[in-house]
Design a protein around this motif. Structure first.
Motif, mmCIF file in Angstrom:
data_model
loop_
_atom_site.group_PDB
_atom_site.id
_atom_site.type_symbol
_atom_site.label_atom_id
_atom_site.label_comp_id
_atom_site.label_asym_id
_atom_site.label_seq_id
_atom_site.Cartn_x
_atom_site.Cartn_y
_atom_site.Cartn_z
ATOM 1 N N LEU A 173 0.947 -1.265 -0.199
ATOM 2 C CA LEU A 173 -0.043 -0.083 -0.061
ATOM 3 C C LEU A 173 0.735 1.361 0.070
ATOM 4 O O LEU A 173 1.867 1.353 0.595
ATOM 5 C CB LEU A 173 -0.737 -0.070 1.550
ATOM 6 C CG LEU A 173 -1.983 -0.981 1.212
ATOM 7 C CD1 LEU A 173 -2.598 -0.762 2.655
ATOM 8 C CD2 LEU A 173 -2.744 -0.518 0.275
ATOM 9 N N TYR A 174 0.536 2.100 -0.864
ATOM 10 C CA TYR A 174 1.596 3.379 -1.001
ATOM 11 C C TYR A 174 0.576 4.635 -0.460
ATOM 12 O O TYR A 174 -0.299 5.011 -1.307
ATOM 13 C CB TYR A 174 2.009 3.632 -2.311
ATOM 14 C CG TYR A 174 2.891 2.331 -2.945
ATOM 15 C CD1 TYR A 174 4.250 2.450 -2.524
ATOM 16 C CD2 TYR A 174 2.553 1.639 -3.660
ATOM 17 C CE1 TYR A 174 4.962 1.592 -2.708
ATOM 18 C CE2 TYR A 174 3.356 0.500 -3.926
ATOM 19 C CZ TYR A 174 4.710 0.410 -3.523
ATOM 20 O OH TYR A 174 5.434 -0.402 -3.739
ATOM 21 N N PRO A 175 0.736 4.973 0.753
ATOM 22 C CA PRO A 175 -0.094 6.234 0.995
ATOM 23 C C PRO A 175 0.130 7.363 -0.063
ATOM 24 O O PRO A 175 -0.793 8.207 -0.036
ATOM 25 C CB PRO A 175 0.350 6.622 2.561
ATOM 26 C CG PRO A 175 1.039 5.445 2.749
ATOM 27 C CD PRO A 175 1.784 4.667 1.788
ATOM 28 N N ALA A 178 -2.406 7.765 -2.408
ATOM 29 C CA ALA A 178 -3.737 8.089 -2.235
ATOM 30 C C ALA A 178 -3.883 9.800 -2.378
ATOM 31 O O ALA A 178 -4.748 10.079 -3.051
ATOM 32 C CB ALA A 178 -3.895 7.830 -0.660
ATOM 33 N N PHE A 179 -2.708 10.514 -2.211
ATOM 34 C CA PHE A 179 -2.514 11.930 -2.342
ATOM 35 C C PHE A 179 -2.657 12.102 -3.975
ATOM 36 O O PHE A 179 -3.458 13.036 -4.390
ATOM 37 C CB PHE A 179 -1.566 12.385 -1.807
ATOM 38 C CG PHE A 179 -1.406 12.633 -0.301
ATOM 39 C CD1 PHE A 179 -2.200 14.128 0.479
ATOM 40 C CD2 PHE A 179 -0.933 11.770 0.551
ATOM 41 C CE1 PHE A 179 -2.167 13.746 1.763
ATOM 42 C CE2 PHE A 179 -1.008 11.786 2.063
ATOM 43 C CZ PHE A 179 -1.550 13.000 2.378
ATOM 44 N N VAL A 308 5.111 12.621 1.715
ATOM 45 C CA VAL A 308 4.594 11.456 2.345
ATOM 46 C C VAL A 308 5.601 10.283 1.960
ATOM 47 O O VAL A 308 5.797 9.504 2.658
ATOM 48 C CB VAL A 308 3.097 11.433 2.052
ATOM 49 C CG1 VAL A 308 2.728 9.935 2.705
ATOM 50 C CG2 VAL A 308 2.358 12.377 2.978
ATOM 51 N N LEU A 312 7.227 8.092 4.600
ATOM 52 C CA LEU A 312 6.965 6.804 5.046
ATOM 53 C C LEU A 312 7.404 5.313 4.181
ATOM 54 O O LEU A 312 7.151 4.480 4.678
ATOM 55 C CB LEU A 312 5.248 6.696 4.817
ATOM 56 C CG LEU A 312 4.431 7.557 5.721
ATOM 57 C CD1 LEU A 312 2.895 7.571 5.498
ATOM 58 C CD2 LEU A 312 4.698 7.281 7.502
ATOM 59 N N GLU A 313 7.616 5.597 2.825
ATOM 60 C CA GLU A 313 8.041 4.679 2.109
ATOM 61 C C GLU A 313 9.515 4.423 1.552
ATOM 62 O O GLU A 313 9.690 3.466 0.989
ATOM 63 C CB GLU A 313 7.028 4.616 0.780
ATOM 64 C CG GLU A 313 5.631 4.719 0.962
ATOM 65 C CD GLU A 313 4.921 5.340 0.189
ATOM 66 O OE1 GLU A 313 5.419 5.613 -1.044
ATOM 67 O OE2 GLU A 313 3.863 5.770 0.055
ATOM 68 N N GLN B 8 0.963 -1.090 7.002
ATOM 69 C CA GLN B 8 0.876 -0.225 5.800
ATOM 70 C C GLN B 8 -0.572 0.196 5.818
ATOM 71 O O GLN B 8 -0.848 1.443 5.533
ATOM 72 C CB GLN B 8 0.854 -1.345 4.500
ATOM 73 C CG GLN B 8 2.189 -1.724 4.276
ATOM 74 C CD GLN B 8 2.389 -2.243 3.011
ATOM 75 O OE1 GLN B 8 1.692 -2.384 2.138
ATOM 76 N NE2 GLN B 8 3.126 -3.298 2.966
ATOM 77 N N LEU B 12 -1.438 4.187 5.656
ATOM 78 C CA LEU B 12 -2.344 4.913 4.629
ATOM 79 C C LEU B 12 -3.462 5.735 5.661
ATOM 80 O O LEU B 12 -3.925 6.668 5.021
ATOM 81 C CB LEU B 12 -3.100 3.646 4.008
ATOM 82 C CG LEU B 12 -3.995 3.869 2.973
ATOM 83 C CD1 LEU B 12 -3.204 4.702 1.681
ATOM 84 C CD2 LEU B 12 -4.884 2.784 2.452
#
Lengths: 314, 220
Positions: A173-175, A178-179, A308, A312-313, B8, B12
């Motif tokens: 999942l890549y936040p 989402a943006f 982000v 986070l990633e 994750q 999110l």
């Protein structure tokens, strides 16, 4: 290699055929949601057919640019539709342009559209062209930022690599996406002249952006432009699918996955079209001077996505 | 990326929290603001539940339930009622225009991310990378309080700041002790009700919810 070429031709042809269908589907969903009786699903095809059979009327002052522009716009959109992976990944066409060149391709079509609108010299034409330029120069950096966010994740600006990284490798999942997805939705409403930035079905010349530019076109020229508009919507939907919902696109050289890929594509397009219609129904067209704020927000969201990603990633 | 899936999802949800904080900053209408606040509470409660489940911290379940009850149900309902009673649901122009506010917001986010990096390295929790987002939400809510002149958006900004602090506590130390959290929740609840009564008084005295009238208070 031959299968690749064949697949490429199939994919581009499919885009040409499906684009008016997507337009018709969005119109049907909109009519349902607004409580009107819906036009037939194939209405865009009928319109195209009707327009192709009419005689073109040209203004006295029209130069060659005016007649040449629809063909160029159409060609740009066909090329773009061929580059974005919809059915299969890594086709022979896709190295032709990475995402940055793709944005340039859209810009090329837009510049000629605006020039052709100004060519006639009517008030509405140049008004539409100026508005279009105002909207697009704000939308373009936001679109690039969305692409850069995806590129940071996949370490490449080539669409096949991005799709491969997101769909065919270990799921994550890549936040940041989402943006990017929200920003992409905002940009694509602006670029495709949809609500809330522009109203595609308006008859009020003073509020038009895109429609004002093509008021002078008729017959086959108008048909080509309408088809190009449908293709652009299709290409943007395909881009959205490739970046944010890529599961189902067949991996490079995987012929067995193709029927499933086609099914997934049609399903995703149907859902996406319904979502677009829903968003268009619950939103109102905003004033033109709110558009810079709207697109500025899109740009900031895309930048935020990148930030982000680093938090986070990495 | 070698995080487990539930972490994750927490990441999110943290991103969603930040997204909502920005949406609040750009929201002009009070009703939209209240809805966004309710969604922020939902995201917060969901992330707290996932953290509680993945780290087996049972007291976090209680705080998640508290968040859900207070910030998603009771307070939005109370605010909706207030807005209806006071009849103040109109477009509110903030003191600084919205694009500028958003630009300041981006600068705050960069600041918060940089500030959180060394702190996050000291924290021993699995969710420490979201600390930057929590700090950013706090600062953004603070910015919203500064740029709004009307009373209700300011109170919502205050509550959004509390949301951010709660999230910071969850990501840095798996939440505060339950007693502290209960106390904070009670404080916030009481504050909201007291402020609700204040709103009526403010409007009675000034015929407006604009707090800049309060800068010129004089004894009569």
């Amino acid at each position: 290699m031959t299968t690749g070429v064949l697949l490429q031709i199939t994919q581009t042809g499919l885009a040409l055929l499906l684009a008016p269908l997507l337009m018709g589907w969005v119109n049907i969903c909109r009519a349902w949601l607004q409580g009107r009786s819906a036009p037939p699903l194939l209405q865009p095809y009928y319109t195209l057919q009707k327009l192709f059979h009419k005689d073109a009327v040209l203004a006295h002052d029209a130069t060659r640019l005016f007649r040449f522009a629809p063909y160029l716009i159409f060609a740009c959109m066909v090329l773009a539709a061929g580059i974005v992976p919809t059915l299969a990944n890594d086709l022979p066409f896709s190295p032709a342009a990475d995402v940055i060149a793709l944005v340039g391709l859209f810009a090329l079509a837009r510049v000629f559209q605006a020039l052709a609108a100004m060519d006639i010299g009517t008030a509405f034409g140049s008004l539409g062209a100026r508005r279009e330029m105002l909207v697009s120069f704000l939308a373009e950096p936001a679109l690039l930022m969305v692409f850069f966010t995806a590129s940071f994740i996949s370490q490449s600006t080539e669409l096949p690599h991005i799709v491969d990284r997101l769909a065919h490798q270990e799921f994550a999942l890549y936040p940041s996406l989402a943006f990017a997805a929200v920003a992409f939705w905002m940009v694509s409403t602006a670029e495709n002249a949809r609500i809330p930035v522009d109203n595609p079905s308006t008859h009020l010349e003073l509020t038009m952006i895109h429609e004002a530019m093509i008021l002078e076109y008729s017959a086959r020229h108008l048909a080509l432009i309408e088809w190009a508009v449908a293709l652009k919507l299709f290409t943007y939907s395909a881009l959205g699918i490739a970046l944010f919902l890529p599961w189902g696109i067949a991996a490079a050289g995987d012929l067995n996955a193709l029927p499933l890929a086609l099914l997934a594509l049609v399903l995703k397009l149907a859902l996406g079209g319904a979502a677009l219609a829903l968003l268009e129904t619950i939103n109102a067209k905003m004033r033109l001077f709110r558009a810079p704020e709207f697109l500025g927000t899109a740009f900031l969201l895309a930048v935020l996505g990148m930030l982000v990603h680093f938090l986070l990633e990495v | 990326m070698s995080l487990t899936y539930h972490l994750q999802v927490v990441n999110l949800l943290a991103a969603v929290l930040l997204l909502i904080a920005f949406a609040m900053l750009s929201q002009r209408r009070i009703v939209g603001l209240i809805t966004l606040f309710a969604w922020q509470g939902t995201a917060l409660a969901a992330s707290t539940i996932i953290v509680a489940w993945s780290t087996a911290q049972h007291h976090l379940y209680y705080s998640a339930a508290l968040t859900l009850a207070l910030k998603v149900v009771v307070m939005p309902w109370y605010f909706f009622r207030l807005v209806r009673k006071l009849d103040v649901d109109r477009d509110v122009e903030p003191m600084i225009n919205i694009p500028t506010t958003m630009l300041i917001g981006i600068a705050l986010v960069i600041f918060a991310f940089n500030l959180a990096l060394p702190i996050a390295q000291m924290a021993g929790t699995v969710t420490r990378s979201t600390l930057g987002i929590a700090l950013a939400s706090v600062l953004l809510a603070f910015l919203m309080m500064i740029t709004r002149s009307k009373a209700i958006p300011q109170v919502i900004g205050f509550l959004a700041m509390e949301n951010g602090l709660f999230f910071a506590a969850t990501s840095a130390t798996y939440g505060m002790p339950l007693v502290v959290e209960l106390g904070v929740a009670l404080d916030v609840l009481v504050a909201v009700f007291v402020l609700g009564i204040f709103f009526f008084h403010i409007r009675e005295t000034f015929d407006s919810m604009d707090l800049k009238h309060m800068e010129r208070l004089r004894e009569k």
